[in-house]
Write a protein that holds these residues in place. Structure first.
Motif, PDB file in Angstrom:
ATOM      1  N   GLU A 140      49.227  15.994  58.929  1.00 42.13           N
ATOM      2  CA  GLU A 140      48.423  17.093  59.324  1.00 42.13           C
ATOM      3  C   GLU A 140      47.355  17.646  57.975  1.00 42.13           C
ATOM      4  OE1 GLU A 140      50.713  20.264  61.092  1.00 42.13           O
ATOM      5  OE2 GLU A 140      51.151  19.145  62.707  1.00 42.13           O
ATOM      6  N   GLN A 141      47.425  16.754  56.748  1.00 44.68           N
ATOM      7  CA  GLN A 141      46.660  17.069  55.832  1.00 44.68           C
ATOM      8  C   GLN A 141      45.120  16.417  56.474  1.00 44.68           C
ATOM      9  OE1 GLN A 141      48.185  15.232  52.348  1.00 44.68           O
ATOM     10  NE2 GLN A 141      48.621  17.468  51.583  1.00 44.68           N
ATOM     11  N   THR A 142      44.035  17.255  55.741  1.00 43.66           N
ATOM     12  CA  THR A 142      42.680  16.640  55.899  1.00 43.66           C
ATOM     13  C   THR A 142      42.111  15.943  54.784  1.00 43.66           C
ATOM     14  OG1 THR A 142      42.264  18.669  57.373  1.00 43.66           O
ATOM     15  CG2 THR A 142      40.398  17.481  56.466  1.00 43.66           C
ATOM     16  N   HIS A 166      44.193  14.465  59.646  1.00 45.42           N
ATOM     17  CA  HIS A 166      42.832  14.681  60.265  1.00 45.42           C
ATOM     18  C   HIS A 166      41.712  13.880  59.258  1.00 45.42           C
ATOM     19  CE1 HIS A 166      39.586  16.473  62.553  1.00 45.42           C
ATOM     20  NE2 HIS A 166      39.044  16.726  61.447  1.00 45.42           N
ATOM     21  N   VAL A 218      39.158  20.556  52.222  1.00 43.13           N
ATOM     22  CA  VAL A 218      40.008  19.043  52.420  1.00 43.13           C
ATOM     23  C   VAL A 218      40.905  19.038  51.337  1.00 43.13           C
ATOM     24  CG1 VAL A 218      39.547  16.681  51.756  1.00 43.13           C
ATOM     25  CG2 VAL A 218      37.896  17.923  53.169  1.00 43.13           C
TER      26      VAL A 218
END
Ligand SMILES: NC(=O)c1ccc[n+]([C@@H]2O[C@H](COP(=O)([O-])OP(=O)(O)OC[C@H]3O[C@@H](n4cnc5c(N)ncnc54)[C@H](OP(=O)(O)O)[C@@H]3O)[C@@H](O)[C@H]2O)c1
Length: 310
Positions: free
Chosen positions: A145-147, A171, A207
């Motif tokens: 679920e990190q970008t 992502h 981000v």
């Protein structure tokens, strides 16, 4: 044996296809018959290509450290590698490489070739996949679920970075020119920015991880897209620690390291169909200089591979 050797420091014009002495495995070493080798175009500019890791000059160095082949012989003391087994590897820089019929590798570098790949495909994997793996999992500690923002996503390293980040549940935002967009979507990119028409810093924010395969001004423009506590990983140029501190983020630059264990895990992902290698072009070993010229233009999709055995 036939090999490519560098007759002087500089560009592909110094690469010569010629006869060279066949290496013999010493204590703890493995002799590999090379079937294919991936091209690392920038390797010709690195000090490690022309010297040992202790800094001693290596005359007529053989480049190319990504290999797929078959174990031909083992030196004294090697007990866990079988003659005749199919292997792939990134071998350490600072030694002669794989643009030859034979090279020396260490047991800690060699992993079983993924069963689902031929030698050409397998030779396109080690350095780029290990670079992406080490960037995300050794340096940036990517979690679900990190970008992530990946610069240079269509290139040799980028195609593995996109797939590994997607597989990890991130992502995935990427920059690439328009011709790569459908392809990158198939690999797992969620958002794609055409770097020719859009400035990524105008549309990307918050981000967790930026992974940079382009360098230069891209690094300076990336600080503001990171959230506080995020990390900028470049494999091209060392980002400024002062800038990182000023933006409340971390930064790292690293050089990929050989790893048998990580190649085994990457091979398992390939053999179960979860990631795949991308080969841009296959060129015969004897025409290595053309491969480097093409690679140095910097607009590849995946890797160029040199075919050593037909
Ligand atoms: N430190 C290490 O251990 C390590 C390891 C591996 C690689 N590297 C370095 O990483 C760099 C990339 O290597 P690579 O093999 O992945 O390169 P590559 O295969 O040559 O790919 C470069 C990619 O970058 C894209 N690109 C060019 N300019 C761009 C821009 N402004 N924004 C976004 N994308 C852009 C190109 O795509 P378009 O067609 O879209 O232009 C191309 O697909 C090289 O400098 C290499 O030396 C370092």
């Amino acid at each position: 044996m036939k090999a490519i050797r560098m007759h002087g420091r500089g560009g592909p014009e110094h690469l010569v296809y010629e006869d060279a002495p066949q290496p013999q495995p010493a204590q703890g070493e493995v002799l590999v018959r090379i079937y294919a080798t991936g091209v690392i175009a920038t390797e010709l500019t690195w000090n490690e290509t022309y010297q040992t890791k202790e800094g001693v000059a290596r005359p007529l160095p053989i480049p190319g450290h990504d290999l797929s082949g078959v174990v031909e012989a083992v030196g004294p003391g090697v007990t866990d590698i079988t003659v005749g087994s199919e292997v792939y590897a990134l071998t350490a820089f600072g030694r002669d490489g794989a643009e030859a019929e034979y090279t020396i590798a260490l047991p800690t570098e060699l992993a079983p070739k993924p069963r689902s790949l031929d030698h050409i495909q397998a030779a396109s994997v080690p350095l780029p996949a290990l670079t992406a793996w080490q960037a995300f999992f050794d340096h940036a500690n990517l979690v679900e679920e990190q970008t992530v923002l990946i610069h240079g996503a269509a290139g040799g390293v980028g195609v593995f970075a996109v797939q590994l980040a997607h597989l990890a549940g991130a992502h995935v935002i990427v920059t690439a020119s328009a011709r790569h967009h459908d392809f990158l979507k198939e690999l797992g990119a969620d958002e794609i920015i055409d770097y020719n028409t859009t400035r990524f810093e105008d549309v990307v924010h918050d981000v967790d991880i930026v992974l940079d395969m382009v360098g230069g001004e891209i690094i300076e423009r990336s600080w503001n897209v990171l959230k506080k506590g995020g990390i900028l990983v470049s494999v091209v140029n060392p980002p400024s620690p002062e800038q990182a501190k000023a933006h409340g983020v971390r930064s790292v630059w690293f050089i990929v390291e050989p790893s048998r264990e990580q190649l085994i895990r990457i091979g398992a992902l390939i053999d179960t169909g979860r990631i795949r290698p991308i080969v841009e072009t296959v060129i015969p070993l004897s025409q290595a200089s053309q491969a480097y010229e093409q690679g140095l233009k910097g607009h590849l999709r995946g890797k160029i591979v040199l075919r050593v055995i037909n």
